[in-house]
Design an enzyme around this catalytic site. Structure first.
Site: not given
Ligand code: F6R
Length: 611
Positions: A2, A27, A73, A99-100, A484, A488, A491, A507, A606
């Site tokens: 949020c 956010r 969010w 937010n929380g 990774e 990506k 997402e 396996h 994010k």
């Molecule tokens: C993936 C992504 C998330 C963050 C995760 C940790 O693209 O952005 O998986 O990596 O939420 O976030 P931070 O790095 O801000 O602690």
């Protein structure tokens, strides 16, 4: 998660708030709302993104000099108009954004219901707001006092901003566990989840700490603790420029951020790497070098993409420093009972520096005597402040929800930390150290070369965009790159993808392979090369489609694979900094080809400030 924005001062509040919310949409973007004070309280809110609210309230009375805004969010209650913030209190005199998560909201709701309160939404926020209003009424006190009393009963995490129609011009704010920045202007104040909403107005900010309450008026900022004692605000200077949070001609922030990587990697090395002098300067490492080189164990705690960076760092630190490393999901680490010895070193890796799981995990470890070393991107963030020492990644603001440039910057910082410890500890000699220095120095140029494959990757994305599943495989340093790459793709394109160590495939996952399954091999030339070539053959023998990320000039794999993307040769320790980039582009272009909102993928946010 949020995003919250507040403004009080001589300007029109609404445009400041809307612009700020657009910058904070990373956010969360389930719903948007604003509350404006002008005589009475006006609350406008709506399910959907900021622009949808903007369109819906054209022509309404938006005149006000004090207001708050929220981009959500969803946690408690589905995304809907009625669950959107701001919430209004039962009397209609108070409005609040949050937010929380209020963990004991069910109990508070029961208490309020027994007193005759009913609720318009399913949110914990509306419960807290009415709890505050009930205290204000009962204790016949002002809003500030009511908030203070209420927060002593609250379990959970919050940033809250409140307006009271009987106190025009004032915003009451409080924080525990979620971020809050207050920008100080001339006769005006700005509030935000981060500094982005205030960048064009002021460079002076105060980062509010946990258990602090702010009484914000146009020409006055008072900070207090929950015991009603005044605290002197610590004013800091921002060093972010507006251009850093704009798209700069790119279609999406994600693409801009992928293309920024040669520069962000360079920025990360700048002032630290000295090729001529043969040194790495990192004050945060130097100040704790004795503990770092004598550590019996290093634990890396992180989530998501940052966790993947931690996995690569595990390989690098063990290889160079000969110190055992454990990499932990912060969300698991915080809830089990991990064995932590005094003097253990915990490296917390986080782009935002606000991830709730990581933050609480390190608080817990710190209480048990561990030394916390933060590898964080956002300057002044909660994890950065809680760490005993650390190194910033200097990637600049990352707005695209999927992490890209922050990841490669994390790899660079973690590699430099490992090199420095290894050098001081004597586990690598000067020759190897110098070789690695030179290799690191070359990475920005090599990243530039990788980006030249942009058009070829776009074509690949067109070819594979309709696949239902993807498998990503790698070995050694490139195994976390496979994880990774799969993350990506999930997402951004909503295609199911899994990452595996290439040898682990036999396996179980090999059962998935048929002619419709694209398998992405991260197969740059390294000490595992012959092994991964065999793994590619195993997939081809089962008619899988192979897309391989290879080192330039690798004819062996080119002859076998359906498609290849070549990256420049690099020391295997640094190969992930390059081999990741094509996978970011592949995910991006598949998302674009499927017409998806790549900067704001569904259900994501994010900065994950809830558990
Ligand atoms: C993936 C992504 C998330 C963050 C995760 C940790 O693209 O952005 O998986 O990596 O939420 O976030 P931070 O790095 O801000 O602690």
């Amino acid at each position: 998660m949020c995003g919250i924005v507040g403004y009080t001062g001589p300007r029109e509040a609404y445009p400041v708030i809307i612009k700020g919310l657009k910058r904070l949409e990373y956010r969360g973007y389930d719903s948007t709302g604003v509350a404006l004070l002008n005589g009475g309280l006006k609350v406008y809110k709506k399910k959907g993104k900021v622009v949808e609210l903007e369109e819906a309230i054209v022509g309404k009375d938006l005149h006000s000099h004090t207001g708050i805004g929220h981009t959500r969010w969803a946690t408690h209650g589905e995304p809907s108009d009625r669950n959107a913030h701001p919430h209004s209190s039962a009397s209609g005199k108070l409005a609040m954004i949050h937010n929380g998560i209020i963990e004991n909201y069910t109990q508070l709701k029961k208490e309020l219901s027994s007193k005759g309160y009913s609720f318009k939404s399913d949110t914990d926020t509306e419960v807290l707001l009415n709890f505050i209003e009930e205290i204000k009424k009962n204790n016949q006190c002002g809003l500030e006092e009511a908030v203070r009393v209420a927060l002593k009963r609250v379990v959970g995490a919050y940033v809250i901003l409140l307006l009271d129609q009987d106190d025009p011009g004032t915003i009451i704010a409080a924080r525990k566990g979620s971020p809050l920045v207050i920008g100080i202007g001339k006769g005006e104040h700005f509030l935000g989840s981060d500094a982005s909403p205030m960048l064009e107005y002021t460079k002076e900010v105060v980062y509010v700490n946990d258990y602090e309450l702010a009484i914000v008026k146009p020409d006055e900022l008072v900070l207090k603790n929950l015991g009603n004692e005044k605290i002197t605000p610590y004013v800091q200077k921002l060093d972010i420029e507006l251009a850093a949070i704009e798209k700069g001609g790119y279609d999406h922030f994600m693409l801009k951020e992928i293309f920024e990587q040669p520069q962000t990697i360079f920025d990360c090395l700048r002032g630290r790497l000295d090729i001529m002098g043969g040194t790495i300067t990192m004050a945060g490492v130097q100040n704790h070098i004795t503990q770092l080189k004598n550590a019996n164990r290093i634990m890396i705690v992180a989530c998501g993409t940052s966790w993947h960076a931690g996995l690569i760092a595990e390989y690098i630190i063990e290889e160079l420093c000969r110190i055992p490393v454990e990499v932990e999901y912060a969300s698991e680490f915080r809830y089990r009972n991990p064995v932590i010895h005094k003097g253990d070193v915990i490296i917390a890796v986080s782009q935002s520096g606000e991830t709730a799981d990581t933050l609480v995990a390190i608080e817990k470890a710190k209480d048990q005597g561990a030394i916390i070393f933060g590898v964080v991107n956002v300057v002044g963030s909660s994890i950065a402040r809680l760490s005993d020492s650390g190194a910033y990644t200097h990637a600049g603001p990352e707005i695209g929800v999927a992490s890209t440039k922050a990841f490669t910057a994390q790899l660079v910082v973690l590699t430099m930390i490992a090199m420095k410890i290894a050098y001081e500890k004597g586990t690598i000699n000067q020759e190897r150290f110098n070789h690695l220095l030179n290799e690191l120095h070359e990475i920005p140029n090599k990243a530039e070369i990788v980006l030249k494959q942009n058009d070829a990757i776009k074509k690949l994305a067109e070819k594979y965009k309709d696949a239902r599943d993807f498998l990503y495989l790698g070995r050694g340093y490139n195994f976390p790159v496979a994880l990774e790459g799969a993350l990506k793709l999930k997402e951004i394109s909503y295609i199911h993808a899994e990452g595996y160590p290439a040898a682990e495939m036999k396996h179980g996952p090999i059962a998935l392979v048929d002619e419709s399954l694209p398998v992405v091999f991260v197969a740059t030339r390294d000490s595992y090369h012959e092994k991964i070539v065999s793994n590619i053959q195993e997939i081809k023998a089962r008619k899988g489609k192979v897309i391989a990320i290879i080192t330039e000039g690798d004819e062996t794999i080119t002859d076998m694979a359906d498609d290849t993307i070549a990256v420049p040769e690099a020391d295997e320790i640094m190969a992930p900094m390059l081999s990741t980039i094509p996978l970011q582009l592949l995910a991006y272009y598949i998302g674009v080809a499927k017409n998806l909102d790549v900067d704001k993928p569904r259900n994501l946010a994010k900065s994950v400030t809830v558990e």
